[in-house]
Design a protein around this motif. Structure first.
Motif, short mmCIF file in Angstrom:
data_model
loop_
_atom_site.label_atom_id
_atom_site.label_comp_id
_atom_site.label_asym_id
_atom_site.label_seq_id
_atom_site.Cartn_x
_atom_site.Cartn_y
_atom_site.Cartn_z
N ILE A 31 24.20 47.38 62.30
CA ILE A 31 25.45 47.82 61.66
C ILE A 31 26.61 47.04 62.26
CG2 ILE A 31 26.99 49.76 61.16
CD1 ILE A 31 24.36 50.18 59.76
N HIS A 32 27.48 46.56 61.36
CA HIS A 32 28.69 45.81 61.76
C HIS A 32 29.90 46.67 61.46
CE1 HIS A 32 31.78 42.79 61.98
NE2 HIS A 32 31.89 42.64 60.68
N TRP A 33 30.86 46.69 62.37
CA TRP A 33 32.09 47.47 62.22
C TRP A 33 33.14 46.48 61.79
CZ3 TRP A 33 29.88 52.03 62.67
CH2 TRP A 33 28.64 52.04 63.31
N HIS A 34 33.13 46.22 60.48
CA HIS A 34 33.84 45.09 59.91
C HIS A 34 35.35 45.17 60.18
CE1 HIS A 34 34.52 42.04 56.60
NE2 HIS A 34 35.72 42.53 56.81
N GLY A 35 35.86 44.19 60.92
CA GLY A 35 37.29 44.14 61.22
C GLY A 35 37.67 44.73 62.56
N TRP A 39 32.35 49.95 57.74
CA TRP A 39 31.14 49.52 58.43
C TRP A 39 30.11 49.14 57.36
CZ3 TRP A 39 26.91 52.28 57.01
CH2 TRP A 39 27.10 53.59 56.56
N HIS A 40 29.24 48.21 57.71
CA HIS A 40 28.16 47.87 56.77
C HIS A 40 27.01 47.26 57.55
CE1 HIS A 40 29.06 43.50 56.79
NE2 HIS A 40 30.34 43.79 56.62
N ALA A 41 25.83 47.33 56.95
CA ALA A 41 24.67 46.68 57.56
C ALA A 41 24.93 45.18 57.61
CB ALA A 41 23.41 46.96 56.74
N HIS A 42 24.39 44.51 58.64
CA HIS A 42 24.59 43.06 58.74
C HIS A 42 23.24 42.39 58.96
CE1 HIS A 42 26.84 39.41 59.10
NE2 HIS A 42 27.99 40.02 59.26
N PHE A 43 22.34 42.69 58.05
CA PHE A 43 21.01 42.08 58.05
C PHE A 43 20.62 41.88 56.60
CE2 PHE A 43 16.43 42.09 57.87
CZ PHE A 43 16.08 41.29 58.94
N LEU A 46 36.59 34.18 53.20
CA LEU A 46 36.10 33.85 54.53
C LEU A 46 36.45 34.97 55.51
CD1 LEU A 46 34.84 31.41 56.21
CD2 LEU A 46 35.09 31.07 53.77
N HIS A 47 35.44 35.43 56.22
CA HIS A 47 35.64 36.54 57.18
C HIS A 47 35.36 36.03 58.59
CE1 HIS A 47 35.45 40.24 59.36
NE2 HIS A 47 34.14 40.28 59.43
N LEU A 48 36.27 36.35 59.50
CA LEU A 48 36.10 35.99 60.91
C LEU A 48 35.86 37.28 61.71
CD1 LEU A 48 36.27 34.01 63.33
CD2 LEU A 48 38.76 34.33 63.28
N HIS A 49 34.81 37.30 62.47
CA HIS A 49 34.54 38.44 63.36
C HIS A 49 35.39 38.32 64.63
CE1 HIS A 49 30.42 39.92 61.73
NE2 HIS A 49 30.94 39.12 60.83
N GLY A 50 35.72 39.45 65.25
CA GLY A 50 36.33 39.44 66.58
C GLY A 50 37.83 39.20 66.64
N TRP A 55 31.44 34.71 67.95
CA TRP A 55 32.03 35.33 66.77
C TRP A 55 31.63 34.58 65.51
CZ3 TRP A 55 33.16 39.84 68.38
CH2 TRP A 55 33.59 40.02 69.69
N PHE A 56 31.04 35.34 64.62
CA PHE A 56 30.55 34.82 63.35
C PHE A 56 31.73 34.57 62.41
CE2 PHE A 56 26.83 35.87 60.20
CZ PHE A 56 26.45 34.54 60.21
N MET A 57 31.64 33.53 61.61
CA MET A 57 32.61 33.34 60.53
C MET A 57 31.81 32.94 59.30
SD MET A 57 36.13 31.12 60.42
CE MET A 57 35.57 29.54 59.86
N HIS A 58 32.05 33.62 58.19
CA HIS A 58 31.22 33.36 57.01
C HIS A 58 31.91 33.81 55.75
CE1 HIS A 58 30.05 37.67 56.61
NE2 HIS A 58 30.20 37.68 57.92
N CYS A 59 31.39 33.31 54.63
CA CYS A 59 31.85 33.77 53.33
C CYS A 59 31.34 35.18 53.13
CB CYS A 59 31.34 32.85 52.23
SG CYS A 59 31.94 33.33 50.60
N HIS A 60 32.22 36.10 52.68
CA HIS A 60 31.77 37.47 52.48
C HIS A 60 31.17 37.70 51.09
CE1 HIS A 60 31.51 41.68 53.78
NE2 HIS A 60 31.83 41.23 54.97
N LEU A 61 30.97 36.61 50.32
CA LEU A 61 30.10 36.69 49.15
C LEU A 61 28.71 36.52 49.73
CD1 LEU A 61 32.02 34.41 46.59
CD2 LEU A 61 32.33 36.85 47.07
CU1 C2O Z 1 31.67 42.28 56.79
CU2 C2O Z 1 29.96 39.37 59.02
O1 C2O Z 1 30.79 40.82 57.88
#
Ligand code: C2O
Length: 578
Positions: free
Chosen positions: A82-86, A127-131, A481-485, A538-544
């Motif tokens: 589980i990822h706590w997005h943002g 929050w959402h699953a990240h797998f 584009l989403h940046l973690h952290g 820290w992951f960075m990726h397209c959220h599509l």
């Molecule tokens: Cu909402 Cu790496 O994601």
């Protein structure tokens, strides 16, 4: 000396401590039991992964400054995280959640405790699953209230309502992405959009009567009252326009950062973004109560057929309620699917408060200049597998700076922490494209991408600027584009190719919006800045999600700073193993 005869000073001390105790942060405990649950939508019953049997999942309710502790127990057949997005996860990257980036997945029958503090953020996250594609059904809101006693910088709403958008698939989304990766083609699109898990009355379904209440989210409002709608786009692959008939919305917060309020009839929210809007219910003027539709449908820049072009509806109903059939029904108008001009104008309206209470701490200048292309490409696919790729001998791929990210088989963060990275990743992610081309012009003949598990290593507190440039390979397309952290500032955007000699002069360094997910404009570019003040990976990726599956992802490694509070914390003892 017994407790009954403590000197008076101690009592005084206790009294002085008391107010601080009341203001001190709270710890919020949750248990997330991941289980399969039968759910019926569009007259189809499917067993779907859920948290605690709920769809959408339970909400996390917290305050700025609180600690959140969530024990996640995996009772489904697949691995999960589980990822706590943002959530910034300052020094707690172990709790961030992306599989193989910050942790190995939680295996069937195992559990893992996520433990983090909400710092400097207030608003809505999720929050959402990240797998794989499990986030199709494993998602829920994170509500972050301001610190106790700190008011909102806007009228206090009478009620607060999460509005979470999702996508419903009549078949298992895991089978859809597995098939797409097998054939090399694009995945099947969803069968419906949902609002709070419900598709609404505009879909065909045999059991559905007009405006079936069970299938439709209904928001009941009282005349004249203010409502705070917490919009969350948890859809897998689609940016969405949202509008409510006859009501203007006031945008007050995006991605858990306040903005200068502005009015709009239509909100654009990409997967990974959240938007808090104020809705003022109309005053009671004696006319019969009406029903107003709330609609969402895609903002889509990909080719027709590559997105779900349906519309989800929910209902705004004034109370006291009359009979639904007897009241007028209003429908909002939404922009056309590919209204990129709307997207550009809308995002230009988003500004930080940049006030004494909510300053915009924008890096004045950026140390290493990063210029990243983001877009699709191809990979050779010599063996015919019933494929539906871009050509007969290629499959779809996606990349950043022409590197399509290979998922490692162990977590990057642990490898970094242990100083044992040689077999896991390389630190040679290109800062600029190795082969420049006309990014938004006629695509080059060779659209092959390279593959690798490459990262950029930053020293602590580096001022980072990244220009994200869309490419027109396989068609220009908007990429959220989403940046973690981190929360970053969006300092500039434009159409066509970024011009490093002209464009920086127009950057907004005074009140740029701060967020964690930004739409790279279709056929354009966007510039972001942030301080690398959070040690970790820290992951960075397209959220599509389909683009992430194809490799439109990379990672940043931020080294520890010199001071004790600038270092990544040690890993928790229950960190899952691969
Ligand atoms: Cu909402 Cu790496 O994601």
């Amino acid at each position: 000396m017994g407790a009954h005869c403590l000197p008076p000073l101690v009592f005084l001390g206790a009294l002085l401590v008391l107010p601080q105790l009341l203001l001190a942060s709270t710890t919020r405990y949750y248990t997330f039991n991941v289980t399969m649950q039968k759910v019926t939508r569009l007259c189809k019953t499917r067993a779907i992964p859920t948290v605690n049997g709920k769809f959408p999942g339970p909400k996390i309710l917290t305050r700025e400054g609180d600690r959140v502790v969530v024990k996640v127990v995996n009772n489904i057949k697949q691995n999960v995280t589980i990822h706590w997005h943002g959530v910034r996860q300052l020094r707690t990257g172990w709790s961030d959640g992306p599989a193989y980036i910050t942790q190995c997945p939680i295996q069937t029958g195992q559990s893992y405790v996520y433990n983090f503090t909400i710092t400097g953020q207030r608003g809505t996250l999720f929050w959402h699953a990240h797998f794989s594609w499990l986030r199709a059904t494993l998602y829920g809101p994170i509500i972050i209230l301001p610190k106790l006693g700190v008011p909102y910088p806007f009228p206090k709403p009478y009620r607060e309502v999460p509005i979470i958008f999702g996508e419903w698939f009549n078949v298992d989304p895991e089978a859809i992405i597995a098939q797409a990766l097998q054939t090399g083609g694009g995945p099947n699109v969803s069968d419906a959009y949902t609002i709070n898990g419900l598709p609404g009355p505009l879909y065909n379904c045999s059991s559905k009567a007009h405006l079936t209440p069970a299938d439709t989210f209904k928001l009941k409002v009282q005349p004249g009252k203010w409502y705070l709608l917490r919009l969350i786009n948890a859809a897998l692959n689609d940016e969405l326009f949202f509008s409510i008939a006859n009501h203007t919305l006031t945008v007050v917060d995006v991605d858990a950062s306040y903005v200068k309020p502005f009015d709009t009839d239509v909100v654009l929210v990409t997967p990974g973004q959240t938007t808090n809007v104020l809705l003022r219910a109309k005053p009671d003027d004696g006319s019969p109560p009406a029903t107003h539709l709330m609609l969402a449908r895609p903002y889509a820049t990909g080719r027709v057929g590559t997105y779900d072009n349906t519309t989800v509806a929910a209902i705004l109903e004034y109370v006291p309620a009359g009979h639904i059939k007897s009241r007028p029904l209003f429908r909002p108008t939404l922009p056309v699917f590919n209204d990129t001009a709307f997207a550009a104008n809308y995002s230009a309206k988003l500004r930080s408060p940049a006030s004494p209470d909510y300053p915009a701490n924008v890096p004045r200048q950026a140390e290493p200049p990063f210029f990243f292309t983001a877009g699709l490409g191809t990979n050779p696919c010599p063996t015919y597998r019933g494929r539906s790729g871009p050509t007969n001998d290629t499959k779809f791929s996606a990349s950043v700076n022409n590197v399509s990210f290979n998922m490692p088989t162990t977590a990057l963060l642990k490898a970094h922490y242990d100083g044992n990275t040689a077999s896991v990743y390389t630190s040679d992610f290109p800062a600029v494209p190795l082969v420049p081309f006309n990014y938004t012009g006629t695509p080059p003949n060779n659209t092959n991408v390279s593959n690798g598990t490459k990262v950029v290593v930053l020293s602590y507190n580096t001022s980072v600027e990244v220009v994200l440039q869309d490419t027109s390979i396989q068609g220009a397309e908007s990429h959220p584009l989403h940046l973690h952290g981190f929360d970053f500032f969006v300092v500039g955007q434009g159409v066509g190719n970024y011009d490093s000699s002209q464009d920086p002069a127009n950057f907004n360094l005074l009140d740029p919006v701060q967020r964690n997910t930004v739409g790279v404009p279709a056929g354009g570019w966007v510039a972001i800045r942030f301080y690398a003040d959070n040690p970790g990976v820290w992951f960075m990726h397209c959220h599509l999600e389909v683009h992430t599956s194809w490799g439109l992802k990379m990672a940043w490694v931020v080294n520890d700073g010199p001071l004790p509070d600038q270092k990544l914390m040690p890993p928790p003892s229950d960190l899952p193993k691969c």
